[in-house]
Design a protein around this motif. Structure first.
Motif, PDB file in Angstrom:
ATOM      1  N   ILE A 276      -1.733   6.822   1.141  1.00 34.07           N
ATOM      2  CA  ILE A 276      -2.265   6.432  -0.465  1.00 34.07           C
ATOM      3  C   ILE A 276      -1.314   6.699  -1.550  1.00 34.07           C
ATOM      4  N   GLY A 277      -0.704   7.736  -1.623  1.00 31.15           N
ATOM      5  CA  GLY A 277       0.121   7.946  -2.763  1.00 31.15           C
ATOM      6  C   GLY A 277      -0.890   8.044  -3.977  1.00 31.15           C
ATOM      7  N   ASN A 278      -0.605   7.521  -5.276  1.00 27.12           N
ATOM      8  CA  ASN A 278      -1.514   7.649  -6.308  1.00 27.12           C
ATOM      9  C   ASN A 278      -2.717   6.974  -6.130  1.00 27.12           C
ATOM     10  N   PRO A 279      -3.818   7.509  -6.064  1.00 25.67           N
ATOM     11  CA  PRO A 279      -5.157   6.910  -6.041  1.00 25.67           C
ATOM     12  C   PRO A 279      -5.479   6.439  -7.549  1.00 25.67           C
ATOM     13  N   ASN A 280      -4.747   6.668  -8.705  1.00 25.32           N
ATOM     14  CA  ASN A 280      -4.941   6.371  -9.908  1.00 25.32           C
ATOM     15  C   ASN A 280      -4.367   5.065 -10.478  1.00 25.32           C
ATOM     16  N   ASP A 281      -3.842   4.020  -9.203  1.00 29.70           N
ATOM     17  CA  ASP A 281      -3.143   3.173  -9.371  1.00 29.70           C
ATOM     18  C   ASP A 281      -3.445   2.125  -8.154  1.00 29.70           C
ATOM     19  N   LEU A 282      -4.547   1.785  -7.983  1.00 30.03           N
ATOM     20  CA  LEU A 282      -4.774   0.970  -6.788  1.00 30.03           C
ATOM     21  C   LEU A 282      -6.013  -0.344  -7.302  1.00 30.03           C
ATOM     22  N   ASN A 283      -5.469  -1.544  -6.937  1.00 23.81           N
ATOM     23  CA  ASN A 283      -6.298  -2.752  -7.250  1.00 23.81           C
ATOM     24  C   ASN A 283      -7.651  -2.643  -6.745  1.00 23.81           C
ATOM     25  N   LEU A 284      -8.647  -3.079  -7.191  1.00 20.96           N
ATOM     26  CA  LEU A 284      -9.969  -3.295  -6.660  1.00 20.96           C
ATOM     27  C   LEU A 284     -10.293  -4.573  -6.935  1.00 20.96           C
ATOM     28  N   LYS A 285     -11.042  -5.264  -6.019  1.00 20.50           N
ATOM     29  CA  LYS A 285     -11.618  -6.615  -6.134  1.00 20.50           C
ATOM     30  C   LYS A 285     -13.029  -6.523  -5.471  1.00 20.50           C
ATOM     31  N   THR A 286     -13.931  -7.546  -6.124  1.00 24.93           N
ATOM     32  CA  THR A 286     -15.258  -7.920  -5.253  1.00 24.93           C
ATOM     33  C   THR A 286     -15.221  -9.465  -5.478  1.00 24.93           C
ATOM     34  N   TYR A 287     -15.713  -9.940  -4.213  1.00 22.29           N
ATOM     35  CA  TYR A 287     -15.842 -11.419  -3.963  1.00 22.29           C
ATOM     36  C   TYR A 287     -17.393 -11.525  -3.584  1.00 22.29           C
TER      37      TYR A 287
ATOM     38  N   ASP B 230     -12.119  -7.580 -10.728  1.00 20.96           N
ATOM     39  CA  ASP B 230     -10.518  -7.379 -10.541  1.00 20.96           C
ATOM     40  C   ASP B 230     -10.131  -6.725 -11.327  1.00 20.96           C
ATOM     41  N   SER B 231      -9.837  -5.401 -10.812  1.00 18.12           N
ATOM     42  CA  SER B 231      -9.315  -4.442 -11.834  1.00 18.12           C
ATOM     43  C   SER B 231      -8.583  -3.411 -11.129  1.00 18.12           C
ATOM     44  N   ASN B 232      -8.163  -2.290 -11.811  1.00 20.13           N
ATOM     45  CA  ASN B 232      -7.264  -1.220 -11.133  1.00 20.13           C
ATOM     46  C   ASN B 232      -7.815   0.090 -11.636  1.00 20.13           C
ATOM     47  N   THR B 233      -7.879   1.037 -10.512  1.00 29.21           N
ATOM     48  CA  THR B 233      -8.036   2.419 -10.878  1.00 29.21           C
ATOM     49  C   THR B 233      -7.534   3.126 -12.196  1.00 29.21           C
ATOM     50  N   SER B 234      -6.431   2.544 -12.539  1.00 26.17           N
ATOM     51  CA  SER B 234      -5.932   3.071 -13.823  1.00 26.17           C
ATOM     52  C   SER B 234      -6.692   2.975 -15.315  1.00 26.17           C
TER      53      SER B 234
ATOM     54  N   ILE C  85     -18.592  12.916  -0.230  1.00 27.72           N
ATOM     55  CA  ILE C  85     -17.897  11.747  -0.847  1.00 27.72           C
ATOM     56  C   ILE C  85     -18.171  11.693  -2.367  1.00 27.72           C
ATOM     57  N   ILE C  86     -17.326  11.329  -3.011  1.00 28.29           N
ATOM     58  CA  ILE C  86     -17.416  11.082  -4.510  1.00 28.29           C
ATOM     59  C   ILE C  86     -17.158   9.678  -4.795  1.00 28.29           C
ATOM     60  N   LEU C  87     -18.087   9.065  -5.309  1.00 27.67           N
ATOM     61  CA  LEU C  87     -17.667   7.869  -6.004  1.00 27.67           C
ATOM     62  C   LEU C  87     -17.393   7.714  -7.138  1.00 27.67           C
ATOM     63  N   THR C  88     -16.230   7.075  -7.582  1.00 24.90           N
ATOM     64  CA  THR C  88     -15.646   7.349  -8.841  1.00 24.90           C
ATOM     65  C   THR C  88     -15.820   6.262  -9.873  1.00 24.90           C
ATOM     66  N   GLY C  89     -16.795   5.428  -9.573  1.00 25.46           N
ATOM     67  CA  GLY C  89     -17.144   4.362 -10.716  1.00 25.46           C
ATOM     68  C   GLY C  89     -16.707   3.003 -10.382  1.00 25.46           C
ATOM     69  N   THR C  90     -17.301   2.010 -11.353  1.00 22.52           N
ATOM     70  CA  THR C  90     -17.041   0.669 -11.122  1.00 22.52           C
ATOM     71  C   THR C  90     -16.176   0.009 -12.236  1.00 22.52           C
ATOM     72  N   PRO C  91     -15.559  -0.776 -12.116  1.00 26.80           N
ATOM     73  CA  PRO C  91     -14.881  -1.490 -12.997  1.00 26.80           C
ATOM     74  C   PRO C  91     -15.658  -2.815 -13.623  1.00 26.80           C
TER      75      PRO C  91
ATOM     76  N   GLU D  78     -12.861  -4.788  -1.868  1.00 28.80           N
ATOM     77  CA  GLU D  78     -11.825  -4.295  -1.427  1.00 28.80           C
ATOM     78  C   GLU D  78     -11.023  -3.490  -2.183  1.00 28.80           C
ATOM     79  N   ILE D  79     -10.091  -2.548  -1.667  1.00 28.74           N
ATOM     80  CA  ILE D  79      -9.209  -1.868  -2.342  1.00 28.74           C
ATOM     81  C   ILE D  79      -7.821  -1.816  -1.744  1.00 28.74           C
ATOM     82  N   GLU D  80      -7.092  -1.977  -2.499  1.00 28.33           N
ATOM     83  CA  GLU D  80      -5.768  -1.910  -2.010  1.00 28.33           C
ATOM     84  C   GLU D  80      -5.402  -0.578  -1.331  1.00 28.33           C
ATOM     85  N   LYS D  81      -4.671  -0.787  -0.059  1.00 33.74           N
ATOM     86  CA  LYS D  81      -4.190   0.258   0.780  1.00 33.74           C
ATOM     87  C   LYS D  81      -5.420   0.469   1.676  1.00 33.74           C
ATOM     88  N   LEU D  82      -6.685   0.340   1.417  1.00 30.93           N
ATOM     89  CA  LEU D  82      -7.690   1.068   2.123  1.00 30.93           C
ATOM     90  C   LEU D  82      -8.772  -0.334   2.620  1.00 30.93           C
TER      91      LEU D  82
END
Length: 296
Positions: free
Chosen positions: A204-215, A223-227, A251-257, A281-285
């Motif tokens: 994953i690398g940096n988990p604080n810079d991943l794109n998130l989307k919901t359809y 459509d956001s980013n963990t940043s 498991i820790i759920l870190t919030g939603t955009p 969906e989340i980038e790399k996951l």
């Protein structure tokens, strides 16, 4: 490494997604005559040395044509993590989500919990509870703990993480807002789809810079980013560890955009209904899809 769980006759079997396909670890261990390989995801999470051992095993059985592959289209997916000690959630942790709900930014992480009755997997059907008329979606980055953590400093916190996963923190808003405690609206059956994969932290690398989307039914809603998180992953793990011991598999759920139904003007809110299809969906996951049906 991308770990997953397949459900066969009510039993979860460990699989690993590779470039060649999904390897059935249980069947491959049997075919190779090995007895030293962990075949349960919780055992792998709890024993970090097992990751490299499992990687070596997969490489060997593929090279020796002893790997048993499964057809991805025929899998019944289980939750990527099956038996967490704790499911801890962080509320209002994205700036633009707080903005859309007219909530002040929290000064410390807002914590609440879910239970293992909420767990389900990719492509599973989820019954819309009869007790709610306001079922909402929430794409969230899930952190899975790999080592016991207590009083962990922020600069060391990510060293205690086994991996990450995509989660949909389903929320019945009318039940959630009935009292100051959010638990009722968060803990109905199958309200925490997790998966399809549990991806080890090294991928994953940096988990604080991943794109998130919901359809929802193919329409992009989030459509956001963990940043945009107010408290980043290291801060969350460190903070929680000051108050409770984190265990492997938690498991820790870190919030939603932003982009949830609750964030829309009241007259525009259309909550989830039977017949809807939601993909988070989340980038790399990977992408996690669920189908909503009427409760019997």
């Amino acid at each position: 490494m991308k770990l997953l769980n397949m459900e066969v006759n009510g039993v979860h079997k460990l699989g690993v997604k590779t470039e060649q396909g999904i390897v059935d670890i249980v069947a491959s261990v049997k075919k190779a005559g090995r007895t030293d390989i962990k075949t349960d995801v919780m055992s792998v999470i709890s024993n970090t040395d097992e990751v490299s051992k499992l990687e070596d095993f997969i490489e060997t059985v593929i090279a020796e044509n002893k790997a048993e592959f499964v057809d991805e289209d025929n899998i019944t997916w289980g939750p990527a993590v099956t038996k967490p000690h704790k499911i801890i959630c962080v509320g209002l942790n994205y700036r633009r989500h707080a903005d859309e709900t007219n909530a002040p930014y929290p000064e410390v992480p807002i914590l609440f919990n879910k239970f293992d009755n909420t767990l389900t997997g990719h492509k599973s059907e989820i019954a819309v509870p009869k007790m709610t008329e306001e079922l909402d979606y929430e794409v969230e980055l899930g952190i899975v703990i790999g080592k016991k953590a207590k009083y962990v400093e922020k600069d060391e916190a990510l060293n205690y993480v086994f991996g990450y996963c995509t989660v949909n923190d389903l929320s019945a808003r009318d039940l959630q807002m009935r009292t100051p405690q959010w638990l009722l609206g968060k803990t109905c059956d199958k309200f925490s789809p997790v998966g399809p994969y549990l991806v080890t932290a090294d991928e994953i690398g940096n988990p604080n810079d991943l794109n998130l989307k919901t359809y929802v039914n193919g329409e992009l809603r989030q459509d956001s980013n963990t940043s945009d998180m107010i408290f980043n992953c290291a801060e969350i793990v460190s903070y929680i560890s000051d108050y409770m011991t984190l265990e492997p598999g938690d498991i820790i759920l870190t919030g939603t955009p932003e982009g949830v139904v609750l964030g829309l003007p009241k007259e525009q809110r259309v909550y989830l209904q039977p017949g809807d299809e939601v993909t988070v969906e989340i980038e790399k996951l990977g992408s996690l899809t669920n189908y909503f049906v009427e409760e019997n």
